[in-house]
Write an enzyme that holds these catalytic residues in place. Structure first.
Site, PDB file in Angstrom:
ATOM      1  N   LYS A 292     -52.458  33.326  28.276  1.00  0.00           N
ATOM      2  CA  LYS A 292     -52.711  32.859  29.643  1.00  0.00           C
ATOM      3  C   LYS A 292     -52.517  31.352  29.721  1.00  0.00           C
ATOM      4  O   LYS A 292     -51.985  30.849  30.698  1.00  0.00           O
ATOM      5  CB  LYS A 292     -54.125  33.228  30.082  1.00  0.00           C
ATOM      6  CG  LYS A 292     -54.235  33.165  31.584  1.00  0.00           C
ATOM      7  CD  LYS A 292     -55.626  33.001  32.045  1.00  0.00           C
ATOM      8  CE  LYS A 292     -55.775  31.626  32.587  1.00  0.00           C
ATOM      9  NZ  LYS A 292     -57.101  31.139  32.637  1.00  0.00           N
TER      10      LYS A 292
ATOM     11  N   GLN B  47     -61.940  17.949  25.907  1.00  0.00           N
ATOM     12  CA  GLN B  47     -60.769  18.450  26.629  1.00  0.00           C
ATOM     13  C   GLN B  47     -61.004  18.524  28.138  1.00  0.00           C
ATOM     14  O   GLN B  47     -60.153  19.003  28.869  1.00  0.00           O
ATOM     15  CB  GLN B  47     -60.322  19.806  26.060  1.00  0.00           C
ATOM     16  CG  GLN B  47     -61.270  20.966  26.314  1.00  0.00           C
ATOM     17  CD  GLN B  47     -60.835  22.221  25.576  1.00  0.00           C
ATOM     18  OE1 GLN B  47     -60.964  22.327  24.366  1.00  0.00           O
ATOM     19  NE2 GLN B  47     -60.304  23.189  26.301  1.00  0.00           N
TER      20      GLN B  47
ATOM     21  N   HIS C 220     -60.908  37.857  25.908  1.00  0.00           N
ATOM     22  CA  HIS C 220     -61.324  37.302  24.618  1.00  0.00           C
ATOM     23  C   HIS C 220     -61.475  38.415  23.571  1.00  0.00           C
ATOM     24  O   HIS C 220     -61.103  38.241  22.416  1.00  0.00           O
ATOM     25  CB  HIS C 220     -62.679  36.586  24.754  1.00  0.00           C
ATOM     26  CG  HIS C 220     -62.655  35.370  25.621  1.00  0.00           C
ATOM     27  ND1 HIS C 220     -63.258  35.327  26.855  1.00  0.00           N
ATOM     28  CD2 HIS C 220     -62.111  34.147  25.424  1.00  0.00           C
ATOM     29  CE1 HIS C 220     -63.099  34.122  27.380  1.00  0.00           C
ATOM     30  NE2 HIS C 220     -62.404  33.393  26.548  1.00  0.00           N
TER      31      HIS C 220
ATOM     32  N   GLN D  69     -50.952  25.604  26.121  1.00  0.00           N
ATOM     33  CA  GLN D  69     -51.850  25.398  24.984  1.00  0.00           C
ATOM     34  C   GLN D  69     -51.249  26.026  23.723  1.00  0.00           C
ATOM     35  O   GLN D  69     -51.255  25.429  22.643  1.00  0.00           O
ATOM     36  CB  GLN D  69     -53.220  26.004  25.305  1.00  0.00           C
ATOM     37  CG  GLN D  69     -54.172  26.079  24.122  1.00  0.00           C
ATOM     38  CD  GLN D  69     -55.570  26.434  24.560  1.00  0.00           C
ATOM     39  OE1 GLN D  69     -56.313  25.589  25.026  1.00  0.00           O
ATOM     40  NE2 GLN D  69     -55.950  27.704  24.419  1.00  0.00           N
TER      41      GLN D  69
ATOM     42  N   GLY E 172     -66.573  30.527  24.848  1.00  0.00           N
ATOM     43  CA  GLY E 172     -67.621  31.450  25.275  1.00  0.00           C
ATOM     44  C   GLY E 172     -67.376  32.007  26.654  1.00  0.00           C
ATOM     45  O   GLY E 172     -66.253  32.004  27.156  1.00  0.00           O
TER      46      GLY E 172
ATOM     47  N   LEU F 128     -67.483  35.148  27.413  1.00  0.00           N
ATOM     48  CA  LEU F 128     -66.415  36.060  26.981  1.00  0.00           C
ATOM     49  C   LEU F 128     -66.168  37.178  27.992  1.00  0.00           C
ATOM     50  O   LEU F 128     -67.093  37.719  28.586  1.00  0.00           O
ATOM     51  CB  LEU F 128     -66.795  36.668  25.629  1.00  0.00           C
ATOM     52  CG  LEU F 128     -67.084  35.641  24.523  1.00  0.00           C
ATOM     53  CD1 LEU F 128     -67.433  36.362  23.226  1.00  0.00           C
ATOM     54  CD2 LEU F 128     -65.916  34.688  24.310  1.00  0.00           C
TER      55      LEU F 128
ATOM     56  N   SER G 265     -60.088  35.074  33.653  1.00  0.00           N
ATOM     57  CA  SER G 265     -60.453  33.707  33.290  1.00  0.00           C
ATOM     58  C   SER G 265     -61.928  33.498  33.592  1.00  0.00           C
ATOM     59  O   SER G 265     -62.445  34.039  34.579  1.00  0.00           O
ATOM     60  CB  SER G 265     -59.630  32.725  34.137  1.00  0.00           C
ATOM     61  OG  SER G 265     -60.211  31.437  34.084  1.00  0.00           O
ATOM     62  N   SER G 266     -62.556  32.689  32.753  1.00  0.00           N
ATOM     63  CA  SER G 266     -63.968  32.386  33.008  1.00  0.00           C
ATOM     64  C   SER G 266     -64.118  31.668  34.340  1.00  0.00           C
ATOM     65  O   SER G 266     -65.165  31.727  34.978  1.00  0.00           O
ATOM     66  CB  SER G 266     -64.531  31.495  31.901  1.00  0.00           C
ATOM     67  OG  SER G 266     -64.411  32.155  30.673  1.00  0.00           O
ATOM     68  N   ARG G 267     -63.066  30.966  34.769  1.00  0.00           N
ATOM     69  CA  ARG G 267     -63.167  30.188  36.011  1.00  0.00           C
ATOM     70  C   ARG G 267     -63.030  31.063  37.264  1.00  0.00           C
ATOM     71  O   ARG G 267     -63.307  30.584  38.366  1.00  0.00           O
ATOM     72  CB  ARG G 267     -62.139  29.060  36.029  1.00  0.00           C
ATOM     73  CG  ARG G 267     -62.447  27.991  34.976  1.00  0.00           C
ATOM     74  CD  ARG G 267     -61.578  26.770  35.104  1.00  0.00           C
ATOM     75  NE  ARG G 267     -62.061  25.674  34.274  1.00  0.00           N
ATOM     76  CZ  ARG G 267     -61.512  25.269  33.126  1.00  0.00           C
ATOM     77  NH1 ARG G 267     -60.443  25.876  32.673  1.00  0.00           N
ATOM     78  NH2 ARG G 267     -62.037  24.265  32.453  1.00  0.00           N
TER      79      ARG G 267
END
Ligand code: PAF
Length: 284
Positions: A151, A61, A37, A155, A31, A33, A187-189
């Site tokens: 990104k 995680q 995304h 992963q 989420g 987004l 990035s969400s961060r």
């Protein structure tokens, strides 16, 4: 746009679609987004009749001192964005729905070696959490194809190995990283960064790009290049975890004969952990 909150209704709808001969595409997300995304959906469009986005902040995680509790949750806005771009279905399970027997399931998916390198060395258990939840999502949504952002290159490498080794009948697509105008990977961060950190953050991508250009220009002393990039980023205020010139698939340190090289880096600016990576090929 269909919205599913529980595993049974998700499975039921997917079974109906498969019976009608439809192909399902899945974009797993946590989420919050952004356009990176939404790009996953564009990449899936030509390959799937129905695209499912999962939104699930996966507790397994996150390490005990990581940002699970404060990870941004913006479901209403996420659903508006997905509906606006014509997404066909969204799966939004709760933690209890995904882990009905507790957050520490007996069964985990372990992708040996790959999970312990690079980010894995700094986030013990992270890739087990990712591989386990993604394999659960694959069983529940049964996608023919699934798309993940480049990104998080590690992963992608872990999930490709999982699908290959466990014969999962799903094709994995990588989606190129979306960037802000100054090159910072979306990035969400990024929203944790202070305005001053945000200005400095783009140095991470610039250093990756400069190192890729040097390799493209013929430089082959990869270890020297790694330590000078680390030094430069440290001087710019990053608390660096790694800067690695690696084999794109195995993520082992690249050697002179390595064919597919990827440059990957992770470090902290203040409280915010940033990761990014670049291939050599698209360097100027
Ligand atoms: O990349 C992410 O957002 C997550 O790691 C994923 C793939 C959705 C698994 O929780």
């Amino acid at each position: 746009m269909k919205l599913f909150y529980d595993r049974a209704s998700m499975r039921h709808w997917v079974a109906e679609q498969h019976q009608s001969g439809h192909r399902i595409g899945l974009a797993p997300t946590m989420g919050n987004l952004h356009s990176g995304h939404l790009r996953l959906l564009d990449v899936l469009r030509p390959h799937a009749d129905f695209r499912v986005v999962s939104i699930f902040v996966n507790p397994t995680q996150f390490g005990p001192h990581e940002d699970f509790d404060r990870y941004p949750r913006t479901l209403e806005r996420d659903l508006e964005q997905l509906s606006a771009v014509g997404c066909e279905a969204v799966f939004v399970p709760s933690v209890e729905e995904m882990y009905p027997y507790g957050r520490d399931p007996l069964t985990r998916v372990v992708v040996r070696d790959l999970e312990n390198r690079l980010c894995g060395a700094f986030r013990p258990g992270h890739f087990q959490g990712v591989a386990t939840v993604v394999s659960k999502l694959f069983h529940l949504v049964q996608p023919d194809i699934a798309c993940f952002g480049e990104k998080d290159w590690q992963q992608l490498a872990v999930l490709r190995a999982m699908v290959r080794d466990l014969d999962m009948p799903v094709e994995i697509l990588g989606c190129p990283t979306e960037r802000e105008p100054d090159g910072l990977a979306m990035s969400s961060r990024n929203q944790y960064l202070s305005p001053e950190e945000r200005q400095r953050a783009a140095i991470l991508n610039r250093t990756l790009q400069q190192s890729a250009t040097a390799i493209r220009g013929g430089l082959r002393d990869f270890r020297m290049l790694e330590s000078s990039a680390m030094g430069l980023l440290q001087k710019s205020g990053f608390d660096m975890e790694y800067f690695s010139i690696a084999d794109a698939e195995t993520l082992e340190p690249a050697e002179e004969q390595t064919l597919q090289i990827r440059l990957l880096a992770a470090g902290r600016l203040g409280q915010t952990r940033l990761i990014d990576n670049r291939p050599v090929e698209d360097a100027p």
